[in-house]
Enzyme design. Structure first.
Site, mmCIF file in Angstrom:
data_model
loop_
_atom_site.group_PDB
_atom_site.id
_atom_site.type_symbol
_atom_site.label_atom_id
_atom_site.label_comp_id
_atom_site.label_asym_id
_atom_site.label_seq_id
_atom_site.Cartn_x
_atom_site.Cartn_y
_atom_site.Cartn_z
ATOM 1 C CG ASP A 129 -2.069 1.074 1.143
ATOM 2 O OD1 ASP A 129 -3.150 0.326 1.209
ATOM 3 O OD2 ASP A 129 -1.683 2.143 1.240
ATOM 4 C CB ILE A 130 0.784 4.221 -2.236
ATOM 5 C CG1 ILE A 130 1.868 4.907 -2.826
ATOM 6 C CG2 ILE A 130 -0.196 4.798 -2.222
ATOM 7 C CD1 ILE A 130 1.664 5.271 -4.436
ATOM 8 C CG HIS A 141 -8.745 -2.698 -2.228
ATOM 9 N ND1 HIS A 141 -9.712 -2.326 -2.656
ATOM 10 C CD2 HIS A 141 -8.374 -2.039 -0.890
ATOM 11 C CE1 HIS A 141 -10.031 -1.216 -2.364
ATOM 12 N NE2 HIS A 141 -9.351 -1.104 -1.225
ATOM 13 C CG HIS A 147 -6.847 -2.844 3.106
ATOM 14 N ND1 HIS A 147 -6.225 -1.543 3.161
ATOM 15 C CD2 HIS A 147 -8.070 -2.661 2.936
ATOM 16 C CE1 HIS A 147 -6.866 -0.746 2.383
ATOM 17 N NE2 HIS A 147 -8.152 -1.368 2.241
HETATM 18 P P1 AMP Z 1 -10.040 1.418 0.387
HETATM 19 O O1 AMP Z 1 -10.107 2.676 1.270
HETATM 20 O O2 AMP Z 1 -10.490 0.081 1.342
HETATM 21 O O3 AMP Z 1 -10.515 1.583 -0.718
HETATM 22 O O4 AMP Z 1 -8.510 1.359 0.402
HETATM 23 C C1 AMP Z 1 -7.693 2.061 -0.823
HETATM 24 C C2 AMP Z 1 -6.248 2.012 -0.617
HETATM 25 O O5 AMP Z 1 -5.514 1.931 -1.888
HETATM 26 C C3 AMP Z 1 -5.600 2.822 0.336
HETATM 27 O O6 AMP Z 1 -5.192 2.052 1.551
HETATM 28 C C4 AMP Z 1 -4.620 3.717 -0.458
HETATM 29 O O7 AMP Z 1 -3.510 4.020 0.355
HETATM 30 C C5 AMP Z 1 -4.257 2.514 -1.529
HETATM 31 N N1 AMP Z 1 -3.740 3.240 -2.826
HETATM 32 C C6 AMP Z 1 -4.446 3.712 -3.575
HETATM 33 N N2 AMP Z 1 -3.753 3.962 -4.672
HETATM 34 C C7 AMP Z 1 -2.370 3.017 -4.524
HETATM 35 C C8 AMP Z 1 -1.453 2.974 -5.224
HETATM 36 N N3 AMP Z 1 -1.207 3.553 -6.552
HETATM 37 N N4 AMP Z 1 -0.419 2.059 -4.848
HETATM 38 C C9 AMP Z 1 -0.746 1.332 -3.759
HETATM 39 N N5 AMP Z 1 -1.747 1.429 -2.967
HETATM 40 C C10 AMP Z 1 -2.560 2.406 -3.524
#
Ligand code: AMP
Length: 140
Positions: free
Chosen positions: A34-35, A103, A105
């Site tokens: 995760d970024i 996704h 986590h």
């Molecule tokens: P959610 O709130 O469950 O939809 O989580 C979305 C997750 O995607 C968040 O933890 C973000 O930090 C992560 N995220 C968004 N864009 C990227 C990316 N380009 N690379 C890695 N993680 C990402």
């Protein structure tokens, strides 16, 4: 093209159009760091098929996604020296889903990391639970 689902940010990662730090890949699943991690090693586990909600994945692809969670969690925990982890699946804006592509986590946990894990729960009436179970069981 009319009728085509636009790519999600995760589809772009899957296609290699956006970079990621990959920790697992097979035919149906990609996992990457995760970024904006909640803890070191916070990983996203994503089906290659773009669907917004887990229940809309074909069951074999959902099973494949779930199958990878344990082995991945084991490797992540070992790599970062965590004591435990949370696996989280946010579905719907109301549940905190920001990216409309399924996704999981995997969030490594350490004692005293301050992330918390308790939600406010209250005991339910047995009659209400029985009624509710009946209602769920009557759904198609
Ligand atoms: P959610 O709130 O469950 O939809 O989580 C979305 C997750 O995607 C968040 O933890 C973000 O930090 C992560 N995220 C968004 N864009 C990227 C990316 N380009 N690379 C890695 N993680 C990402």
């Amino acid at each position: 093209m009319a009728g085509e689902t636009p790519d999600s940010i995760f589809t772009k990662i899957i296609k290699g159009e956006i970079p990621c730090h990959k920790v697992f890949e097979n035919e149906h699943v990609l996992a990457f760091l995760d970024i904006t991690p909640l803890s070191v090693g916070h990983t996203l586990v994503v089906p290659k098929r773009l669907v917004e909600r887990f229940e809309d994945l074909p069951t074999d692809e959902a099973a494949e996604l779930a199958r990878q969670l344990g082995p991945l969690a084991r490797r992540i925990v070992a790599a970062v020296g965590a004591e435990g982890y949370n696996i989280l699946l946010n579905t719907g804006k109301v549940a905190g889903q920001e990216v409309p592509h399924v996704h999981f986590h995997i969030i490594p946990r350490h004692a005293g990391d301050g992330l918390g894990y308790r939600w406010k729960a209250a005991p339910a009436e047995q009659d209400a639970l029985a009624e509710l179970a009946k209602k769920v069981n009557s759904q198609a």
